[in-house]
Design a protein around this motif. Structure first.
Motif, PDB file in Angstrom:
ATOM      1  N   SER A 102      51.751  35.237  45.039  1.00 20.90           N
ATOM      2  CA  SER A 102      52.822  35.691  45.948  1.00 20.90           C
ATOM      3  C   SER A 102      52.084  36.830  46.811  1.00 20.90           C
ATOM      4  CB  SER A 102      53.532  36.566  44.874  1.00 20.90           C
ATOM      5  OG  SER A 102      52.583  37.551  44.183  1.00 20.90           O
ATOM      6  N   GLY A 103      50.696  36.771  47.006  1.00 16.42           N
ATOM      7  CA  GLY A 103      50.185  37.697  48.137  1.00 16.42           C
ATOM      8  C   GLY A 103      50.489  39.002  47.398  1.00 16.42           C
ATOM      9  N   GLY A 104      50.132  39.443  46.178  1.00 17.73           N
ATOM     10  CA  GLY A 104      50.439  40.810  46.084  1.00 17.73           C
ATOM     11  C   GLY A 104      51.824  41.154  45.811  1.00 17.73           C
ATOM     12  N   ARG A 105      52.881  40.333  45.849  1.00 15.45           N
ATOM     13  CA  ARG A 105      54.256  40.730  45.817  1.00 15.45           C
ATOM     14  C   ARG A 105      54.591  40.554  44.188  1.00 15.45           C
ATOM     15  NH1 ARG A 105      57.610  37.230  47.625  1.00 15.45           N
ATOM     16  NH2 ARG A 105      56.113  35.661  48.143  1.00 15.45           N
ATOM     17  N   ALA A 106      53.967  41.117  43.400  1.00 12.81           N
ATOM     18  CA  ALA A 106      54.272  41.009  41.842  1.00 12.81           C
ATOM     19  C   ALA A 106      54.032  42.392  41.229  1.00 12.81           C
ATOM     20  CB  ALA A 106      53.559  40.105  41.126  1.00 12.81           C
ATOM     21  N   ARG A 167      40.786  37.629  38.096  1.00 10.33           N
ATOM     22  CA  ARG A 167      40.668  39.121  38.450  1.00 10.33           C
ATOM     23  C   ARG A 167      41.917  39.484  39.282  1.00 10.33           C
ATOM     24  NH1 ARG A 167      39.741  40.957  34.953  1.00 10.33           N
ATOM     25  NH2 ARG A 167      39.002  42.886  35.650  1.00 10.33           N
ATOM     26  N   PRO A 168      42.341  40.735  39.213  1.00  7.65           N
ATOM     27  CA  PRO A 168      43.512  41.081  39.918  1.00  7.65           C
ATOM     28  C   PRO A 168      43.111  41.063  41.473  1.00  7.65           C
ATOM     29  CG  PRO A 168      43.190  42.730  38.231  1.00  7.65           C
ATOM     30  CD  PRO A 168      41.894  41.836  38.045  1.00  7.65           C
ATOM     31  N   LEU A 169      44.196  40.726  42.465  1.00  8.24           N
ATOM     32  CA  LEU A 169      43.983  40.459  43.718  1.00  8.24           C
ATOM     33  C   LEU A 169      43.436  41.897  44.286  1.00  8.24           C
ATOM     34  CD1 LEU A 169      44.666  38.770  46.258  1.00  8.24           C
ATOM     35  CD2 LEU A 169      46.785  39.753  46.244  1.00  8.24           C
ATOM     36  N   ASP A 170      42.450  41.564  45.158  1.00 10.33           N
ATOM     37  CA  ASP A 170      41.758  42.952  45.847  1.00 10.33           C
ATOM     38  C   ASP A 170      41.402  43.724  44.878  1.00 10.33           C
ATOM     39  OD1 ASP A 170      42.367  41.823  48.388  1.00 10.33           O
ATOM     40  OD2 ASP A 170      44.557  42.508  48.017  1.00 10.33           O
ATOM     41  N   GLY A 171      41.219  43.676  43.646  1.00  9.90           N
ATOM     42  CA  GLY A 171      40.412  44.473  42.611  1.00  9.90           C
ATOM     43  C   GLY A 171      41.516  45.397  42.098  1.00  9.90           C
ATOM     44  N   VAL A 172      42.917  45.477  42.656  1.00  8.43           N
ATOM     45  CA  VAL A 172      43.835  46.178  42.287  1.00  8.43           C
ATOM     46  C   VAL A 172      45.171  45.502  41.544  1.00  8.43           C
ATOM     47  CG1 VAL A 172      45.908  47.810  43.288  1.00  8.43           C
ATOM     48  CG2 VAL A 172      43.542  47.633  44.426  1.00  8.43           C
ATOM     49  N   ALA A 173      45.192  45.820  40.138  1.00  3.88           N
ATOM     50  CA  ALA A 173      45.968  45.301  39.142  1.00  3.88           C
ATOM     51  C   ALA A 173      47.525  45.538  39.705  1.00  3.88           C
ATOM     52  CB  ALA A 173      45.666  45.987  37.852  1.00  3.88           C
ATOM     53  N   PRO A 174      48.332  44.419  39.442  1.00  5.51           N
ATOM     54  CA  PRO A 174      49.774  44.798  39.512  1.00  5.51           C
ATOM     55  C   PRO A 174      50.348  46.218  39.073  1.00  5.51           C
ATOM     56  CG  PRO A 174      49.459  42.634  38.351  1.00  5.51           C
ATOM     57  CD  PRO A 174      48.038  43.348  38.546  1.00  5.51           C
ATOM     58  N   PHE A 175      50.981  46.679  39.797  1.00  4.68           N
ATOM     59  CA  PHE A 175      51.733  48.060  39.485  1.00  4.68           C
ATOM     60  C   PHE A 175      52.514  47.898  37.963  1.00  4.68           C
ATOM     61  CE2 PHE A 175      54.722  51.552  39.225  1.00  4.68           C
ATOM     62  CZ  PHE A 175      53.861  52.715  39.513  1.00  4.68           C
ATOM     63  N   VAL A 176      52.639  48.636  37.198  1.00  2.00           N
ATOM     64  CA  VAL A 176      53.335  48.959  35.897  1.00  2.00           C
ATOM     65  C   VAL A 176      54.321  50.006  35.914  1.00  2.00           C
ATOM     66  CG1 VAL A 176      53.077  48.962  33.488  1.00  2.00           C
ATOM     67  CG2 VAL A 176      51.529  47.711  34.629  1.00  2.00           C
ATOM     68  N   TRP A 177      55.384  49.582  35.659  1.00  2.00           N
ATOM     69  CA  TRP A 177      56.448  50.349  35.231  1.00  2.00           C
ATOM     70  C   TRP A 177      56.802  50.418  33.621  1.00  2.00           C
ATOM     71  CZ3 TRP A 177      59.308  52.689  39.506  1.00  2.00           C
ATOM     72  CH2 TRP A 177      59.014  52.317  40.711  1.00  2.00           C
ATOM     73  N   HIS A 178      57.061  51.417  32.881  1.00  6.82           N
ATOM     74  CA  HIS A 178      57.462  51.139  31.599  1.00  6.82           C
ATOM     75  C   HIS A 178      58.841  51.537  31.400  1.00  6.82           C
ATOM     76  CE1 HIS A 178      53.184  51.098  30.399  1.00  6.82           C
ATOM     77  NE2 HIS A 178      52.867  51.828  31.596  1.00  6.82           N
ATOM     78  N   GLY A 179      59.415  50.522  30.882  1.00 11.59           N
ATOM     79  CA  GLY A 179      61.139  50.715  30.655  1.00 11.59           C
ATOM     80  C   GLY A 179      61.508  50.997  29.328  1.00 11.59           C
TER      81      GLY A 179
END
Length: 380
Positions: A102-106, A167-179
């Protein structure tokens, strides 16, 4: 501020026609809705993981990869993904793959799930929900943050010299929200890691969520991530709009009265008074949504549920057209009210930029300073 739509992917009978979509029709409808969200200028489309009969989103990463190929801008998220019953290794790989495609859109909203019968289907004990949440997220975080992981816990086999791929894109993992809608321990996890907290405040009075959100903000500061006002908060909401509020109420009432999630309970009027649900004109939706910041503080993401209760796809798309008409007003009003220092919503691009700026500041040589006259020390 990010605005988006979330769906639980339910297969609910339309009370006005008696029709119910097939699984195939509902999955295709979710794709259509996601593309519409992008068309109207929305920022996020999210789907909640369900494995019960009567729902279709059992494989969110697969669905989102299909949507990513047909969109260019929207963030694809979850609402929620089960951190309790999914294997963290598989989650790490699935959502890193989606991030690349997704090009980082996740990003992800993680949660325990609200149906206990799911746990044994995946070989888990429902009485261990909090413990599974804590352990599985600790492992997921390490799998993304560390290239090689050695790990041993209570709920899965150990890992020895394991590397999660890709490995995560650009070395930065997807952002996480906790619901969570009722569990302080989940807010504590979000605060500890400096992650986002998503309060899906669609069923209960605002006072319940104010306590959880304020607790998260306080603990976010406690762990040194910033001030309470800088904590990353997302909210849920529900609306049904028509140009005339009486038309909206008349059209939506049979859906509300028969919906499995709240039908045959409080009246539509009582439910609107006690929860974020608003059924009325576009102006009423604007006013009620803007009031959320008065209760919960300034926040970063607002999500709406609009495709539930058996509403046909045609009606859902009409609702999204109306949302598109009021989005510019909502954005302008929230931007005008936002105090300085409250962070923007997280995106892959701004998180990569923040990481790079931090690395640059840590590695930049100290410039020599020009000689200055000594300053006389003043003592009391």
């Amino acid at each position: 501020m990010q605005f988006g739509i979330f769906s639980v992917g339910d297969l609910t009978v339309d009370p006005t026609s008696g029709s119910i979509p097939t699984e195939h029709e509902k999955l295709k409808a979710l794709v259509t809705i996601a593309k519409k969200v992008e068309d109207i200028g929305g920022d996020v489309f999210a789907v909640g993981e369900h494995h019960d009969s009567g729902f279709v989103p059992g494989s969110i990463s697969t669905l989102h990869a299909f949507i990513a190929a047909q969109t260019e801008r929207i963030i694809l998220s979850t609402s929620i993904a089960h951190i309790t019953t999914n294997d963290p290794v598989k989650m790490a790989e699935d959502y890193a793959t989606l991030q690349h495609l997704s090009g980082g859109r996740a990003d992800l909203v993680l949660g325990r799930g609200n149906t206990g019968q799911v746990y044994p289907w995946f070989g888990k004990d429902p009485s261990k929900g909090v413990e599974l949440t804590i352990e599985n997220y600790q492992l997921l975080r390490r799998l993304w943050d560390e290239d090689v992981v050695n790990w041993e816990g209570n709920f899965r086999t150990p890992l020895q010299s394991f590397t999660s791929i890709p490995r995560p894109l650009d070395g930065v993992a997807p952002f996480v929200w906790h619901g969570s809608i009722r569990t302080p321990e989940v807010a504590e996890i979000a605060a500890y890691y400096g992650d986002g907290y998503f309060a899906n405040n669609i069923f209960w009075p605002k006072e319940h969520y104010i306590r959880l959100i304020n607790f998260y903000r306080q603990r976010y500061e406690h762990y040194g991530h910033g001030t309470p006002e800088q904590a990353i908060v997302g909210l849920g909401g529900q609306f049904f709009m028509r140009k005339n509020s009486q038309d909206a109420i008349r059209e939506f009432r049979p859906y509300f009265d028969n919906a499995p999630v709240y039908g045959h309970g409080p009246s539509l009027e009582d439910f609107q008074a006690q929860t974020p649900l608003v059924v009325g004109s576009p102006q009423e939706v604007i006013e009620k949504t803007l009031a959320f910041a008065d209760y919960f503080g300034d926040y970063q993401r607002q999500m709406f549920l609009v495709d539930h209760a058996g509403l046909p796809l045609k009606t859902v798309l009409e609702q999204l057209d109306l949302l598109g008409e009021i989005l510019p007003t909502l954005r302008a009003e929230f931007d005008a009210r936002r105090p300085a220092g409250v962070p923007d919503a997280p995106t892959h691009a701004n998180r990569v930029a923040a990481r790079d700026a931090k690395l640059a500041s840590e590695t930049s040589p100290v410039e020599p300073t020009s000689p200055v006259e000594p300053v006389e020390t003043v003592t009391a």
